[in-house]
Write a protein that holds these residues in place. Structure first.
Motif, PDB file in Angstrom:
ATOM      1  N   ALA A 277       0.957  -1.336   0.086  1.00  0.00           N
ATOM      2  CA  ALA A 277      -0.013   0.023   0.052  1.00  0.00           C
ATOM      3  C   ALA A 277       0.929   1.226   0.020  1.00  0.00           C
ATOM      4  O   ALA A 277       2.076   1.122   0.564  1.00  0.00           O
ATOM      5  CB  ALA A 277      -1.051  -0.004   1.049  1.00  0.00           C
ATOM      6  N   ASP A 278       0.304   2.277  -0.472  1.00  0.00           N
ATOM      7  CA  ASP A 278       1.142   3.449  -0.663  1.00  0.00           C
ATOM      8  C   ASP A 278       1.440   4.045   0.785  1.00  0.00           C
ATOM      9  O   ASP A 278       2.361   4.838   1.227  1.00  0.00           O
ATOM     10  CB  ASP A 278       0.442   4.339  -1.554  1.00  0.00           C
ATOM     11  N   LEU A 279       0.485   3.602   1.711  1.00  0.00           N
ATOM     12  CA  LEU A 279       0.721   4.222   3.041  1.00  0.00           C
ATOM     13  C   LEU A 279       1.844   3.549   3.942  1.00  0.00           C
ATOM     14  O   LEU A 279       2.403   4.340   4.763  1.00  0.00           O
ATOM     15  CB  LEU A 279      -0.898   3.889   3.923  1.00  0.00           C
ATOM     16  N   TYR A 280       2.079   2.323   3.531  1.00  0.00           N
ATOM     17  CA  TYR A 280       3.155   1.521   4.378  1.00  0.00           C
ATOM     18  C   TYR A 280       4.457   2.121   4.300  1.00  0.00           C
ATOM     19  O   TYR A 280       5.150   2.484   3.149  1.00  0.00           O
ATOM     20  CB  TYR A 280       3.164   0.191   3.829  1.00  0.00           C
ATOM     21  N   ALA A 281       4.958   2.481   5.477  1.00  0.00           N
ATOM     22  CA  ALA A 281       6.356   3.209   5.841  1.00  0.00           C
ATOM     23  C   ALA A 281       6.307   4.512   4.719  1.00  0.00           C
ATOM     24  O   ALA A 281       7.357   4.828   4.206  1.00  0.00           O
ATOM     25  CB  ALA A 281       7.371   2.303   5.321  1.00  0.00           C
ATOM     26  N   GLY A 282       5.233   5.208   4.602  1.00  0.00           N
ATOM     27  CA  GLY A 282       5.251   6.529   3.858  1.00  0.00           C
ATOM     28  C   GLY A 282       5.652   6.394   2.294  1.00  0.00           C
ATOM     29  O   GLY A 282       6.260   7.280   1.702  1.00  0.00           O
ATOM     30  N   GLY A 283       5.248   5.086   1.738  1.00  0.00           N
ATOM     31  CA  GLY A 283       5.951   4.718   0.445  1.00  0.00           C
ATOM     32  C   GLY A 283       7.046   4.135   0.042  1.00  0.00           C
ATOM     33  O   GLY A 283       7.379   3.562  -0.727  1.00  0.00           O
ATOM     34  N   ARG A 284       7.877   3.989   1.295  1.00  0.00           N
ATOM     35  CA  ARG A 284       9.084   3.134   1.134  1.00  0.00           C
ATOM     36  C   ARG A 284       8.828   1.553   0.986  1.00  0.00           C
ATOM     37  O   ARG A 284       9.435   0.966   0.338  1.00  0.00           O
ATOM     38  CB  ARG A 284       9.913   3.262   2.651  1.00  0.00           C
ATOM     39  N   ASN A 285       7.552   1.169   1.573  1.00  0.00           N
ATOM     40  CA  ASN A 285       7.502  -0.474   1.318  1.00  0.00           C
ATOM     41  C   ASN A 285       7.403  -0.657  -0.211  1.00  0.00           C
ATOM     42  O   ASN A 285       7.712  -1.668  -0.765  1.00  0.00           O
ATOM     43  CB  ASN A 285       6.104  -0.785   1.912  1.00  0.00           C
ATOM     44  N   GLU A 286       6.475  -0.034  -0.935  1.00  0.00           N
ATOM     45  CA  GLU A 286       6.329   0.001  -2.353  1.00  0.00           C
ATOM     46  C   GLU A 286       7.269   0.121  -3.078  1.00  0.00           C
ATOM     47  O   GLU A 286       7.661  -0.645  -4.185  1.00  0.00           O
ATOM     48  CB  GLU A 286       5.353   1.065  -2.895  1.00  0.00           C
ATOM     49  N   ALA A 287       8.299   1.123  -2.677  1.00  0.00           N
ATOM     50  CA  ALA A 287       9.688   1.056  -3.215  1.00  0.00           C
ATOM     51  C   ALA A 287      10.653  -0.135  -3.105  1.00  0.00           C
ATOM     52  O   ALA A 287      11.227  -0.593  -3.951  1.00  0.00           O
ATOM     53  CB  ALA A 287      10.590   2.032  -2.755  1.00  0.00           C
ATOM     54  N   LEU A 288      10.480  -0.736  -2.140  1.00  0.00           N
ATOM     55  CA  LEU A 288      11.287  -1.868  -1.667  1.00  0.00           C
ATOM     56  C   LEU A 288      10.664  -3.256  -2.498  1.00  0.00           C
ATOM     57  O   LEU A 288      11.453  -3.851  -3.079  1.00  0.00           O
ATOM     58  CB  LEU A 288      11.168  -2.266  -0.088  1.00  0.00           C
ATOM     59  N   VAL A 289       9.363  -3.209  -2.458  1.00  0.00           N
ATOM     60  CA  VAL A 289       8.624  -4.244  -3.289  1.00  0.00           C
ATOM     61  C   VAL A 289       9.026  -4.154  -4.791  1.00  0.00           C
ATOM     62  O   VAL A 289       9.345  -5.083  -5.405  1.00  0.00           O
ATOM     63  CB  VAL A 289       7.395  -4.272  -2.960  1.00  0.00           C
ATOM     64  N   GLY A 290       9.037  -2.996  -5.183  1.00  0.00           N
ATOM     65  CA  GLY A 290       9.284  -2.731  -6.580  1.00  0.00           C
ATOM     66  C   GLY A 290      10.759  -3.184  -6.980  1.00  0.00           C
ATOM     67  O   GLY A 290      10.849  -3.917  -8.109  1.00  0.00           O
ATOM     68  N   GLU A 291      11.947  -2.656  -6.023  1.00  0.00           N
ATOM     69  CA  GLU A 291      13.205  -3.247  -6.414  1.00  0.00           C
ATOM     70  C   GLU A 291      13.369  -4.552  -6.171  1.00  0.00           C
ATOM     71  O   GLU A 291      13.990  -5.237  -7.197  1.00  0.00           O
ATOM     72  CB  GLU A 291      13.887  -2.605  -5.301  1.00  0.00           C
ATOM     73  N   ALA A 292      12.610  -5.371  -5.376  1.00  0.00           N
ATOM     74  CA  ALA A 292      12.627  -6.857  -5.214  1.00  0.00           C
ATOM     75  C   ALA A 292      12.322  -7.636  -6.442  1.00  0.00           C
ATOM     76  O   ALA A 292      12.710  -8.706  -6.540  1.00  0.00           O
ATOM     77  CB  ALA A 292      12.152  -7.135  -3.970  1.00  0.00           C
ATOM     78  N   LEU A 293      11.051  -6.965  -6.831  1.00  0.00           N
ATOM     79  CA  LEU A 293      10.487  -7.645  -8.054  1.00  0.00           C
ATOM     80  C   LEU A 293      10.934  -7.159  -9.311  1.00  0.00           C
ATOM     81  O   LEU A 293      10.396  -7.737 -10.410  1.00  0.00           O
ATOM     82  CB  LEU A 293       9.124  -7.528  -8.033  1.00  0.00           C
ATOM     83  N   LYS A 294      12.033  -6.335  -9.487  1.00  0.00           N
ATOM     84  CA  LYS A 294      12.414  -6.064 -10.695  1.00  0.00           C
ATOM     85  C   LYS A 294      12.740  -7.127 -11.739  1.00  0.00           C
ATOM     86  O   LYS A 294      13.495  -7.879 -11.093  1.00  0.00           O
ATOM     87  CB  LYS A 294      13.699  -5.035 -10.428  1.00  0.00           C
ATOM     88  N   GLY A 295      12.682  -7.192 -12.850  1.00  0.00           N
ATOM     89  CA  GLY A 295      12.773  -8.170 -13.557  1.00  0.00           C
ATOM     90  C   GLY A 295      11.797  -9.515 -13.607  1.00  0.00           C
ATOM     91  O   GLY A 295      12.150 -10.441 -14.447  1.00  0.00           O
TER      92      GLY A 295
END
Length: 300
Positions: free
Chosen positions: A48-66
């Motif tokens: 969710a965009d709320l989790y950790a102020g958006g940081r969670n989405e960024a981590l998920v995006g990096e981890a799922l890259k490719g």
């Protein structure tokens, strides 16, 4: 791992989904967790965009890259963070939703979201405007499907009956059976339930006995009743996590049971629990022990 369709959406998700809210704030650790989840057959990731102020989405995006084509990605919108203010404010306006999705896409490193969810909802919302936002995003190809994450029956019913939403995320477990009353309504709307809180804050894991002593209650259970119930549940089986996951998944309306993990050990424990066969008679026996409460507020 088996998959189920969310409503009639064409989105097929693993029976165990990964709730990403509790991820550690360390990219390498998150990558290891995600890799292990994918290896086990989990393809459904919820943030969710709320989790950790958006940081969670960024981590998920990096981890799922490719690996975007391997997964069904879900996120949420509605809790608006305002620079300079603590916490967040509720905003289900069309204008905000269509702005927020762009930021989520950027953080997630993708050009589409499989399942976009309204992260709450009130009866004061202009639901027509909110739904218009989701429908327009679908037409634009920015999202594939949309749903709602809420435990408010009146909000859920209004949203479902006025839209083509395919899912409702609800807290549901052996210790919180309030959603069961509303399963027929959700089924009639051709939607599925995605369960969060599947392991009831760890009470339905091997750590449940130690955790319950630190809690004042849970849902409608007071502290003493909760301790008695958790002790009784743990006394019936040496693998309560397996029973908890199987209990949620015995309902056809449930598309996926989310597990929240903050470590690799927690993920692996849940995967092992999922793979542990539980008979229908065992499930029936353990379900008879727990109370079926009802929502006291936000009634239809």
């Amino acid at each position: 791992m088996k998959k189920r369709e969310i409503g009639k959406s064409g989105l097929y998700v693993s029976e165990l989904g990964l709730g990403c809210m509790s991820f550690p704030d360390n990219l390498n650790e998150v990558k290891n967790i995600v890799d292990a989840a994918l290896h086990s057959g989990i393809n459904f990731f919820d943030t969710a965009d709320l989790y950790a102020g958006g940081r969670n989405e960024a981590l998920v995006g990096e981890a799922l890259k490719g690996r975007r084509d391997e997964i069904i990605l879900a996120t949420k919108v509605g809790n608006r963070m305002v620079p300079g203010e603590e916490g967040w404010r509720w905003d289900a306006s069309k204008k905000y939703i269509k702005e927020a999705v762009k930021e989520s896409l950027q953080r997630l490193g993708t050009d589409y979201i499989d399942l976009y969810q309204l992260h709450g909802g009130t009866m004061e919302d202009n639901v027509t405007e909110t739904i218009e936002a989701f429908e327009e995003l679908k037409k634009e190809g920015v999202i594939r499907q949309y749903g709602i994450s809420s435990i408010r029956p009146n909000v859920i019913e209004r949203f479902l009956t006025s839209s083509s939403a395919v899912s409702v995320m609800m807290q549901y477990s052996l210790l919180d059976r309030r959603p069961e009353e509303w399963f027929p309504m959700i089924l009639e709307a051709n939607a599925s339930v995605i369960t969060r809180g599947t392991l009831a804050k760890g009470l339905l894991t091997g750590e449940g006995i130690s955790r319950v002593d630190k809690m004042d209650g849970f849902v409608e259970y007071g502290a003493e009743d909760l301790k008695r119930m958790v002790d009784e549940l743990h006394g019936t089986t040496n693998n309560l996590s397996a029973h908890a996951i199987a209990f949620n998944l015995k309902e056809d309306i449930v598309a996926s049971a989310l597990i929240g993990v903050s470590s690799m050990d927690q993920l692996l424990d849940s995967i092992v629990a999922y793979d542990n066969a539980v008979s229908e008679s065992e499930l029936a026996s353990i379900a008879e022990l727990t109370d079926v409460h009802q929502y006291k507020q936000h009634r239809v």
